[in-house]
Scaffold this active site. Structure first.
Site, PDB file in Angstrom:
ATOM      1  N   TYR A 171     -58.775   3.456  32.965  1.00  0.00           N
ATOM      2  CA  TYR A 171     -58.948   3.587  31.516  1.00  0.00           C
ATOM      3  C   TYR A 171     -58.618   2.262  30.828  1.00  0.00           C
ATOM      4  O   TYR A 171     -59.402   1.735  30.041  1.00  0.00           O
ATOM      5  CB  TYR A 171     -58.052   4.714  30.969  1.00  0.00           C
ATOM      6  CG  TYR A 171     -57.932   4.676  29.470  1.00  0.00           C
ATOM      7  CD1 TYR A 171     -58.994   5.069  28.660  1.00  0.00           C
ATOM      8  CD2 TYR A 171     -56.767   4.215  28.838  1.00  0.00           C
ATOM      9  CE1 TYR A 171     -58.901   5.010  27.277  1.00  0.00           C
ATOM     10  CE2 TYR A 171     -56.664   4.152  27.461  1.00  0.00           C
ATOM     11  CZ  TYR A 171     -57.735   4.551  26.682  1.00  0.00           C
ATOM     12  OH  TYR A 171     -57.634   4.477  25.315  1.00  0.00           O
ATOM     13  N   SER A 214     -57.242  -0.647  22.605  1.00  0.00           N
ATOM     14  CA  SER A 214     -55.921  -0.039  22.769  1.00  0.00           C
ATOM     15  C   SER A 214     -54.913  -1.112  23.138  1.00  0.00           C
ATOM     16  O   SER A 214     -55.256  -2.106  23.794  1.00  0.00           O
ATOM     17  CB  SER A 214     -56.018   0.980  23.907  1.00  0.00           C
ATOM     18  OG  SER A 214     -54.736   1.368  24.333  1.00  0.00           O
ATOM     19  N   LYS A 271     -61.125  -0.634  28.764  1.00  0.00           N
ATOM     20  CA  LYS A 271     -60.964  -1.191  27.404  1.00  0.00           C
ATOM     21  C   LYS A 271     -61.010  -2.728  27.447  1.00  0.00           C
ATOM     22  O   LYS A 271     -61.662  -3.362  26.615  1.00  0.00           O
ATOM     23  CB  LYS A 271     -59.639  -0.733  26.789  1.00  0.00           C
ATOM     24  CG  LYS A 271     -59.591   0.751  26.473  1.00  0.00           C
ATOM     25  CD  LYS A 271     -60.530   1.118  25.343  1.00  0.00           C
ATOM     26  CE  LYS A 271     -60.548   2.595  25.060  1.00  0.00           C
ATOM     27  NZ  LYS A 271     -61.619   3.032  24.180  1.00  0.00           N
TER      28      LYS A 271
END
Ligand code: NAD
Ligand code: UD1
Length: 338
Positions: free
Chosen positions: A150, A124, A154
């Site tokens: 989150y 992302s 990643k």
């Protein structure tokens, strides 16, 4: 190729399954259905006239996953499975790290055991943090000042994949750094089906337009952007899906990180206007304070995907709104009533 899609029943997974089948590949979807419905893949089968093999398994349970995949052949992997709600990750960090990281470790072990070397990972633009440049290239710093578990998961997974490739030089991995995926398949048969109140802008706007929610809260109108609202690079999910097919075809030993974005920025108010045009409905909104952790502007420099793979977006924000509206109108409760 016969491609294993972890998280294949989800939003991006189901659209990518369709793009893979349409380009002559075969698909095995593995999902625990914790944030998706089996119906999405039935509809992919209906749209393509082809079969999707489905394996229900929780990737964090390595033994059960190994057992479920016994006798199931595949020669490449696209790894979508994971948890993705930023706010929830702040409230439940251990759950987020366990799911996202454990799933990846299980998968990498399994690939090595089976000698499957091709991997595409759903990363992302969040790994870039608060951008230092107007258009973010892959050379931008990664993993500095991230604001939530989150995003950190990643960045950590990208590091894990780099370390795995160092130890296993045949591994041919691509981290795709998505900007803001939106829209749906133009048929309106598959689309984004968020659980509860949507966190992201476009599904929220779609639910306001269809009358499921009263008004949109615009989070801040005092950013240093042309109209003061946040600017993002929205990418049509079918462009994104096709980007995965191209990435798989071009994967070579080692690890590449590649942006998938349009290179165009749109503000919150521009998205609202585009959705109003596409739907013919008014989208009432009120200006509210900024959302914690948000940044002013996030726009891709998408030139690497073009020069290396010949990939670029071909669909506009208006196309995405039209397709999201087709999906929303014909499935106002998502897959729930299917
Ligand atoms: P999604 O929630 O629709 O899809 C993820 C899928 O993974 C779901 O079907 C879910 O049931 C499955 N899953 C979750 N935990 C699992 C587990 N332990 N075992 C097996 N399956 C499991 O989300 P999406 O929007 O399709 O996102 C796919 C990937 O792309 C995610 O990794 C996400 O972080 C990443 N990503 C998404 C966006 C976005 O805006 N949608 C942006 C950047 C990156
Ligand atoms: C969010 C995630 C990001 C993730 C990305 C994937 C946060 C803080 N970040 O990014 O980690 O990679 O999704 O798609 O959640 N907005 C409103 N009202 C709303 C919802 C959003 O005004 O109800 C605004 C936001 O302030 C932002 C823009 O719309 O300016 C886009 O928001 P969103 O769709 O949530 O995406 P991101 O914040 O870019």
């Amino acid at each position: 190729m016969r491609v294993l899609l972890t998280g294949g029943a989800g939003y991006i997974g189901s659209h990518t399954a369709l793009a893979l089948l349409e380009s002559g590949n075969e698909v095995v979807a593995l999902d625990d259905l914790s944030n998706s419905s089996r119906e999405s893949l039935h509809r992919v089968e209906e749209l393509t006239g082809k079969t999707v093999d489905f394996v229900e398994a929780d990737l964090t349970d390595a033994a059960a996953t190994r057992q479920s995949l016994e006798g199931v052949e595949f020669d490449a992997v696209i790894h979508f499975a994971g948890l993705k709600a930023v706010g929830e990750s702040v409230a439940q960090p251990t759950r987020y790290y366990r799911t996202n990281i454990d799933s990846t470790l299980t998968l990498l072990d399994l690939m090595r055991e089976r000698g499957v070397t091709r991997l595409v990972f759903s990363s992302s633009a969040t790994v870039y943090g608060d951008p230092l440049t107007d258009r973010i290239a892959e050379t931008h710093q990664v993993g500095v000042g991230l604001t939530n578990p989150y995003g950190w998961s990643k960045a950590m997974i990208e590091q894990i994949i780099a370390d795995a490739a160092h130890a296993w030089p045949e591994l041919a991995a691509v981290n795709l750094r998505y900007f803001n995926p939106v829209g749906a398949h133009p048929s309106g048969r598959i689309g984004e089906d968020p659980d509860g109140i949507p966190n992201n802008l476009m599904p929220f706007v779609a639910q306001v337009a269809v009358g499921r929610r009263e008004r949109l809260s615009v989070f801040g109108d005092d950013y240093p952007t042309p109209d003061g609202t946040g600017v993002r690079d929205y990418i049509h999910v079918m462009d994104l899906a096709e980007g995965h097919v191209v990435a798989l075809e071009h994967a070579k030993p080692g690890v590449r990180s590649v942006n998938l974005g349009s290179g165009e920025g749109s503000s919150v108010l521009e998205v609202v206007r585009a959705f109003e045009r596409a739907s013919g409905r008014e989208v009432p909104f009120s200006i509210e304070p900024r959302r914690a952790g948000d940044v002013a502007s996030v726009i891709a420099d998408p030139s690497l995907a073009l020069s290396e793979w010949g990939w670029r977006t071909t669909r506009s924000l208006d196309d995405a709104c039209r397709d999201a509206w087709a999906w929303q109108q014909s499935n106002p409760q998502g897959y729930a009533n299917a």
